[in-house]
Motif scaffolding. Structure first.
Motif, PDB file in Angstrom:
ATOM      1  N   ASP A 154       3.165  11.917   3.337  1.00  0.00           N
ATOM      2  CA  ASP A 154       2.307  11.478   2.222  1.00  0.00           C
ATOM      3  C   ASP A 154       2.926  10.300   1.472  1.00  0.00           C
ATOM      4  N   ALA A 155       4.216  10.394   1.199  1.00  0.00           N
ATOM      5  CA  ALA A 155       4.902   9.332   0.457  1.00  0.00           C
ATOM      6  C   ALA A 155       4.901   8.031   1.259  1.00  0.00           C
ATOM      7  N   PHE A 156       5.149   8.146   2.548  1.00  0.00           N
ATOM      8  CA  PHE A 156       5.196   6.952   3.393  1.00  0.00           C
ATOM      9  C   PHE A 156       3.831   6.263   3.417  1.00  0.00           C
ATOM     10  N   ILE A 157       2.774   7.053   3.528  1.00  0.00           N
ATOM     11  CA  ILE A 157       1.423   6.479   3.543  1.00  0.00           C
ATOM     12  C   ILE A 157       1.118   5.817   2.198  1.00  0.00           C
ATOM     13  N   ASN A 165       0.310   1.907   1.815  1.00  0.00           N
ATOM     14  CA  ASN A 165      -0.915   1.420   1.167  1.00  0.00           C
ATOM     15  C   ASN A 165      -0.609   0.474   0.017  1.00  0.00           C
ATOM     16  N   ASN A 166       0.380   0.834  -0.797  1.00  0.00           N
ATOM     17  CA  ASN A 166       0.725  -0.002  -1.948  1.00  0.00           C
ATOM     18  C   ASN A 166       1.308  -1.347  -1.530  1.00  0.00           C
ATOM     19  N   LYS A 204       0.550  -2.856   1.388  1.00  0.00           N
ATOM     20  CA  LYS A 204      -0.585  -3.595   1.977  1.00  0.00           C
ATOM     21  C   LYS A 204      -1.518  -4.139   0.893  1.00  0.00           C
ATOM     22  N   ASN A 205      -1.718  -3.350  -0.173  1.00  0.00           N
ATOM     23  CA  ASN A 205      -2.607  -3.780  -1.270  1.00  0.00           C
ATOM     24  C   ASN A 205      -1.903  -4.676  -2.277  1.00  0.00           C
ATOM     25  N   GLU A 206      -0.633  -4.939  -2.024  1.00  0.00           N
ATOM     26  CA  GLU A 206       0.211  -5.756  -2.896  1.00  0.00           C
ATOM     27  C   GLU A 206       0.346  -5.155  -4.301  1.00  0.00           C
ATOM     28  N   SER A 207       0.304  -3.828  -4.370  1.00  0.00           N
ATOM     29  CA  SER A 207       0.550  -3.129  -5.640  1.00  0.00           C
ATOM     30  C   SER A 207       2.042  -3.026  -5.899  1.00  0.00           C
ATOM     31  N   PHE A 208       2.838  -3.283  -4.870  1.00  0.00           N
ATOM     32  CA  PHE A 208       4.288  -3.191  -5.000  1.00  0.00           C
ATOM     33  C   PHE A 208       4.933  -4.423  -4.392  1.00  0.00           C
ATOM     34  N   THR A 209       5.889  -5.001  -5.133  1.00  0.00           N
ATOM     35  CA  THR A 209       6.697  -6.107  -4.615  1.00  0.00           C
ATOM     36  C   THR A 209       8.152  -5.803  -4.908  1.00  0.00           C
TER      37      THR A 209
END
Length: 192
Positions: free
Chosen positions: A56-59, A63-64, A66-71
């Motif tokens: 779950d954490a990896f997904i 996702n984050n 890919k969605n650029e929610s995390f840098t």
């Protein structure tokens, strides 16, 4: 120079994840699993729990990214981010009524099977710790008492508490942390 390489490596990893590079994803997945498994096993979990939480954490991390929610902000940001997601997911499981019910049933079966005289000693130790903690809790300021009661006893999430207090969730998390530190300090001082 070494620091620039590490950050560049993180950016390459982010690019590979965004591109669904299966080799990079598999390497990142397998290299980070042992830390998460250790965390969960040390905190009342099983290997099955660890596998589920890690998946779950990896997904979520994927996702984050890919969605650029995390840098990434540093050379180990992505690994730390994955660890934090897994840790938060495991904390949610530990707080869930379903897990507590399952654990208490397992604990009852274990106690019944053991029939050991050491059980009373364990209960005495637990009772002493609980009494010390509750006594220290009385010495906390009212804002800390309210926050900890809401989180631990009313089982409200940090997000719900933040909404009620009309502040950011990160502020609630920081306040909870500071309150827990105050409580630990009071408990340790009372043991001295």
């Amino acid at each position: 120079m070494r620091e620039a390489y590490k950050i560049n490596h993180q950016l390459q990893l982010i690019t590979a994840i965004k591109a669904n590079n299966s080799i990079a994803l598999k390497e990142f997945y397998t290299s980070n699993y042992p830390k998460i498994e250790a965390l969960i096993l040390k905190n009342s979990g099983s290997q099955e729990h660890a596998k589920d939480i890690y998946q779950d954490a990896f997904i979520s991390m994927w996702n984050n990214v890919k969605n650029e929610s995390f840098t990434p902000q540093n050379d180990s940001a992505l690994q730390g981010y994955l660890y934090q997601i897994a840790k938060n997911k495991w904390m949610d499981v530990l707080r869930s009524k379903r897990f507590k019910t399952t654990q208490s049933l397992t604990d009852e079966r274990t106690l019944y099977l053991k029939q050991d005289e050491n059980i009373e000693d364990d209960n005495d130790g637990y009772t002493k710790k609980l009494n010390t903690t509750m006594s220290a809790f009385k010495d906390l300021g009212q804002p800390c008492k309210d926050l900890l009661k809401t989180f631990y006893f009313e089982k409200k999430s940090l997000r719900e508490i933040a909404f009620e207090l009309n502040i950011e969730e990160t502020s609630v998390r920081n306040k909870k942390y500071r309150c827990m530190e105050k409580l630990r300090t009071i408990v340790l001082a009372s043991k001295s």
